[in-house]
Design a protein around this motif. Sequence first.
Motif, short mmCIF file in Angstrom:
data_model
loop_
_atom_site.label_atom_id
_atom_site.label_comp_id
_atom_site.label_asym_id
_atom_site.label_seq_id
_atom_site.Cartn_x
_atom_site.Cartn_y
_atom_site.Cartn_z
N THR A 10 7.28 13.70 -5.79
CA THR A 10 7.48 13.06 -4.50
C THR A 10 7.97 11.65 -4.76
O THR A 10 7.79 11.10 -5.84
CB THR A 10 6.18 13.01 -3.68
OG1 THR A 10 5.20 12.29 -4.43
CG2 THR A 10 5.68 14.40 -3.40
N GLY A 11 8.52 11.02 -3.75
CA GLY A 11 9.07 9.69 -3.94
C GLY A 11 10.49 9.80 -4.43
O GLY A 11 11.23 10.71 -4.08
N THR A 12 10.92 8.87 -5.28
CA THR A 12 12.26 8.91 -5.82
C THR A 12 12.37 10.03 -6.83
O THR A 12 11.60 10.10 -7.77
CB THR A 12 12.57 7.56 -6.52
OG1 THR A 12 12.37 6.52 -5.58
CG2 THR A 12 13.99 7.54 -7.02
N ARG A 72 -0.35 0.10 -9.82
CA ARG A 72 0.08 -0.97 -8.92
C ARG A 72 0.53 -2.20 -9.69
O ARG A 72 1.53 -2.84 -9.36
CB ARG A 72 -1.06 -1.32 -7.96
CG ARG A 72 -0.65 -2.29 -6.86
CD ARG A 72 -1.82 -2.57 -5.93
NE ARG A 72 -2.85 -3.38 -6.59
CZ ARG A 72 -4.02 -3.68 -6.03
NH1 ARG A 72 -4.35 -3.19 -4.85
NH2 ARG A 72 -4.90 -4.42 -6.68
N VAL A 97 3.95 -1.53 -11.13
CA VAL A 97 4.97 -1.62 -10.07
C VAL A 97 5.29 -3.08 -9.78
O VAL A 97 6.46 -3.47 -9.68
CB VAL A 97 4.49 -0.90 -8.79
CG1 VAL A 97 5.43 -1.19 -7.63
CG2 VAL A 97 4.41 0.60 -9.02
N HIS A 104 9.41 1.27 -12.83
CA HIS A 104 9.41 2.47 -12.00
C HIS A 104 8.24 3.31 -12.50
O HIS A 104 8.25 3.81 -13.62
CB HIS A 104 10.72 3.25 -12.15
CG HIS A 104 10.79 4.44 -11.26
ND1 HIS A 104 11.79 4.60 -10.33
CD2 HIS A 104 9.98 5.53 -11.13
CE1 HIS A 104 11.59 5.74 -9.67
NE2 HIS A 104 10.49 6.30 -10.16
N VAL A 141 1.21 7.33 -3.69
CA VAL A 141 2.65 7.04 -3.67
C VAL A 141 3.03 6.35 -2.37
O VAL A 141 3.82 5.39 -2.36
CB VAL A 141 3.46 8.33 -3.87
CG1 VAL A 141 4.94 8.11 -3.54
CG2 VAL A 141 3.32 8.85 -5.29
N SER A 164 4.67 2.74 -2.90
CA SER A 164 6.11 2.69 -2.67
C SER A 164 6.52 1.50 -1.79
O SER A 164 7.69 1.12 -1.77
CB SER A 164 6.61 4.00 -2.05
OG SER A 164 5.99 4.23 -0.80
N ARG A 165 5.56 0.91 -1.09
CA ARG A 165 5.85 -0.29 -0.31
C ARG A 165 6.09 -1.50 -1.23
O ARG A 165 6.64 -2.51 -0.79
CB ARG A 165 4.70 -0.61 0.64
CG ARG A 165 4.33 0.51 1.60
CD ARG A 165 3.30 0.03 2.62
NE ARG A 165 2.71 1.15 3.34
CZ ARG A 165 1.45 1.53 3.22
NH1 ARG A 165 0.64 0.87 2.42
NH2 ARG A 165 0.98 2.56 3.90
N ASP A 225 9.35 0.86 -6.91
CA ASP A 225 9.82 2.22 -7.20
C ASP A 225 8.69 3.07 -7.76
O ASP A 225 8.09 2.73 -8.80
CB ASP A 225 10.98 2.18 -8.19
CG ASP A 225 12.21 1.48 -7.63
OD1 ASP A 225 12.43 1.60 -6.41
OD2 ASP A 225 12.91 0.80 -8.40
N VAL A 226 8.41 4.17 -7.09
CA VAL A 226 7.31 5.04 -7.48
C VAL A 226 7.73 6.49 -7.32
O VAL A 226 8.42 6.84 -6.37
CB VAL A 226 6.05 4.79 -6.60
CG1 VAL A 226 4.88 5.65 -7.08
CG2 VAL A 226 5.66 3.32 -6.62
N THR A 227 7.30 7.33 -8.25
CA THR A 227 7.47 8.77 -8.15
C THR A 227 6.10 9.42 -8.32
O THR A 227 5.30 8.96 -9.14
CB THR A 227 8.42 9.30 -9.25
OG1 THR A 227 9.70 8.68 -9.10
CG2 THR A 227 8.59 10.81 -9.16
#
Length: 321
Positions: free
Chosen positions: A6-8, A33, A36, A41, A56, A60-61, A64-66
Motif C-alpha cells: 500500500t502507499g507508493t 517515523r 521518514v 522512503h 502508513v 504518509s503525511r 514517502d511510505v510504502t
Amino acid sequence: MTEHPTGTDSLTATSPVAVVLGASRGLGFLVARELVDRGHHVVVAARDRSEVDEAVAELSRRGDVTGETCDVRDRHDVGELVGRVEHTLGPIEVLLTVAGIIQVAPAATLVLHEFEDAIDTMAWGPINAAMTVLPHMRRRGRGRIGTVTSIGGMVSPPHLLPYATAKFAAVGFSDGLASALSGTGVTATTVVPGLMRTGGHEHARFGGDAAAEYSWFAPAASLPLLSVDADRAARRIVDAVLAGRPMVVLTPLAWLGIRVRGLAPGMTTRLMGLAGRLLPAPPQRGGARTVEGVDARRRVGSRVVHVLSRLGDAAARRNHE
C-alpha cells in the motif's frame, strides 16, 4: 505470502530506501517515523494488514511510505519482500528489524510453543531479514543493518525466559555479524534498550496469575525512573544505525546491568533469582492460558496499578499499540 504493498508502489524511490520490520506499532512505528523525517522512503512491514494500513496512513503525511505485510518468521516471506522492494523501489540502504513479542510468566507455567514463538520472531526474524538483504548490500559495497535486541539479551530477567532466550540469540547474531562485515562497507548495529514507554504492555502476553504479572510489568514499563521515552530512544537508534555503530545501549539501567553482569556474572544471576522470588508465584493448580495485556488489565482490581501505568497507556495510544 506477502501481500501487495500500500502507499507508493511500482515506482522507483528517489530517496534512500529503508525497510523496518515490525513497524506498524510501538518502537518500530517510531523508528519508521524518524527515518521518514530524515528523508528516507520507508517500507513499513508487519504481519497485520490493518495495522500496516493505519501506520502508513499516518506516516504518509510526513513523507514517502510504502506498506507491506510480512511475517519475519517465514524466510520465504522475507525473501519475497526484499526482492519486490529492490525491484520496485530500488536498493535497500537501511534494514531495521524491530519485530518482537513479550511473554510474562513464571517459568513453571511456560510451555515449549512459547519459546518457539519467541525464537522464531526475535532470533530467526533478524537472521532471516539480514541474511536475505546482505547479498544485495555486499554487492553494492554499502548498507546499514540494525537489530533491536534488549537488555534481556545481556542479563536474563525473571519471568521473561522465552523473551530472554530469543534476545540472547539476537545479540549473538548481530554482534557477530558486525565483526564479520568489517571492511565491507556494510555495517550491523546491535541495539540494546532497557524498558521503554512504548505502550507495549498492552500487547504483551501474561501467563500464570495474569493480573498479578500485569500489575508489576505495566508500571515498570511506564514509570520514568525505570523506563525511557520511546521517541528519544527511536532517535538514538536511527542515529546509531545510520552512523554504522556496532552497538548502542539506550538506557542507564541497561548500561549498568551489562557492566555488573560482566564484572560479577554469578552475583547477577543470584540477584535475578532473588528478584524472581519477589514476583508472583505460579498458581497452585497449573496456569490458565496466557492473555494479552488489555485483557489482563481488566482483571486488575488495584487503582494504584492503573495510575502507575498511565504514562505507558498514553504511549500506547500515540504509538498504535
